[in-house]
Motif scaffolding. Structure first.
Motif: not given
Lengths: 310, 310
Positions: B12-16, B38-40, B59, B63
């Motif tokens: 959750g939140g992904g990177v960044p 990185r996406t979630q 979410p 993308q």
């Protein structure tokens, strides 16, 4: 001074929309540049160039923040955001659900009408926004409210409709959706700096131009206005859906009762279409629709579009 | 045959993460390649290479679909998706809220435990998923269920916890969060093809390794496993939050009670960490943590990672 950055110029679904293969979406995927991809509806506004207020918060907010260095956390902090507040103009999913991303124990303020705050409260998923960090404030019709450092809004009701996901309940309760009625479901905003020298109107959803709205907008230096559909039946004739623009709470750009005609006599200095649906051929750079909007003095918003008002 | 595409390898939140400036997030923003953005959390799986099931729906799904041509609508249709279904392993915001994007009158199926389906039902915002198009189906412990064309799952309960946004209510009702208890709040999945020749385990959240779980995974050809944190107190010691990995329902990678140690005797052929939090230094390509994971035979998932099982 006000600095405006368009974070997302598309309507709900963005461009391309995940499941849409219309002419516009296909062109956006092709990478030819005929249609520039657009994320979902949001703008960021700052009165000092450092602290930002997000107007509407789309589910693309994570990508939008990643793409805009102005919105990155500042050096020297482990957790930080230049985002000081979020203002909502309605409870549409594409305006609301980005709040689910802006969690993680970060302090900021949310502003919306009581009607929209009630929608948030009815959905326990928004409990991810810990009230210890995220405070919720009501906006009221015609009441000037400070929403950020040096940043103020004057909200006004515009013809609209209830959010899609609450339509069925409204139908059951009231036997009518009252589309186009002026309620707290949909607001427009005059957004201005503390000294009042810089101001503009942000109206991403509006079902019709009324006389009081026309009077309010007359002579404005900038209006960012609902550009969802080019013509009322474009979703239907494009075989993309059963609903007209009106049914979705959006007036069309073109036609006798469209926004371009309605704005023609208002003497607005700068006119920008925003919240543009993937079905709208104005998104095609070389389309006749784009040429017609250009000729009528309208700009078509794109992600990253930046406007400074002084 | 099974084709697996990692859509989002982050937690959750992904990177960044939007508001995080930790070493890992800062490196991800720097563009040096030391940390790949990185996406979630989400994976896509297909048994025929054409129709896809999304496991967890972040979410970032808009993308993620835009970035993967396999998931684009097919030529010759105005509206279409190769996505046939969505399977949820818990009700975390990063696994659930992407459903709000997959609207627009598109038919597909949603599979989750009754507990998770109840969470969806309690949030009217998910009414954007018109039941005329999106059907919801219950998964039950140990009951093999077909979730797509030639694609089956066997769900099992794993130690976990209730979704963050329902924690307060659970505390009020039961005076305990019962973290680490095996309930329908969190499941793992064995995912397999119709002939059973290709199979793997997908367990993006797991608070501890139990003996039955270890027995279940022994000898598996592939396990994609919870890689949220490297060590239990990394959020605390990194000044990123007050919660331990355990408190969030995730076992750590490292340490005597960590997943690397727990998997060492299980004889799993291919081990992939997924759902990796931005606080986890294993994301830094040249970190000692990455070297240690490599040495233990673990791969670190990245967005777009593709695995074919035959």
């Amino acid at each position: 001074m006000l600095k405006i950055v368009v974070l997302g110029s598309g309507a709900g679904g963005g461009v391309p929309q995940w499941n849409c293969n219309c002419e516009v979406c296909a062109a956006a995927r092709s990478g030819t540049g005929e249609v520039v991809p657009r994320t979902q509806s949001s703008i960021a506004v700052s009165a000092d160039g450092e602290r930002w207020t997000i107007f509407n918060c789309s589910p693309d907010i994570r990508q939008q923040v990643s793409d805009r260095a102005e919105l990155w956390p500042a050096n020297g902090h482990y957790r930080h955001t230049p985002i000081q507040s979020v203002v909502l103009t309605n409870a549409d999913v594409d305006h609301l659900s980005g709040l689910l991303i802006l969690r993680e124990k970060q302090a900021y303020e949310v502003f919306a009408t009581e009607t929209v705050l009630d929608v948030i409260a009815e959905n326990p998923i928004f409990n991810v926004l810990d009230p210890q960090f995220v405070s919720r404030h009501a906006l009221a019709e015609n009441k000037v409210t400070q929403v950020g450092e040096g940043l103020f809004v004057e909200p006004f009701l515009v013809p609209g409709k209830v959010a899609l996901f609450n339509e069925e309940r409204m139908l059951a309760e009231e036997d009518s959706l009252k589309i186009g009625e002026e309620t707290e479901n949909t607001i427009g905003l005059k957004i201005f700096s503390e000294d009042g020298d810089a101001s503009f109107f942000y109206i991403p959803g509006c079902a019709m131009m009324t006389t009081p709205l026309a009077e309010r907008l007359t002579g404005a230096s900038l209006v960012m206005f609902d550009g969802t559909v080019w013509f009322d039946s474009e979703m239907v004739s494009g075989k993309l859906g059963a609903k007209t623009g009106q049914r979705m709470g959006h007036m069309s750009m073109s036609g006798e009762r469209g926004s371009m005609a309605a704005f023609a006599p208002l003497g607005v200095e700068r006119k920008v279409f925003i919240h543009i649906n993937n079905s709208n051929r104005v998104l095609m750079e070389s389309s006749p629709e784009r040429a017609e909007a250009d000729a009528a003095g309208w700009e078509i918003a794109y992600d990253g579009m930046t406007i400074e008002l002084r």
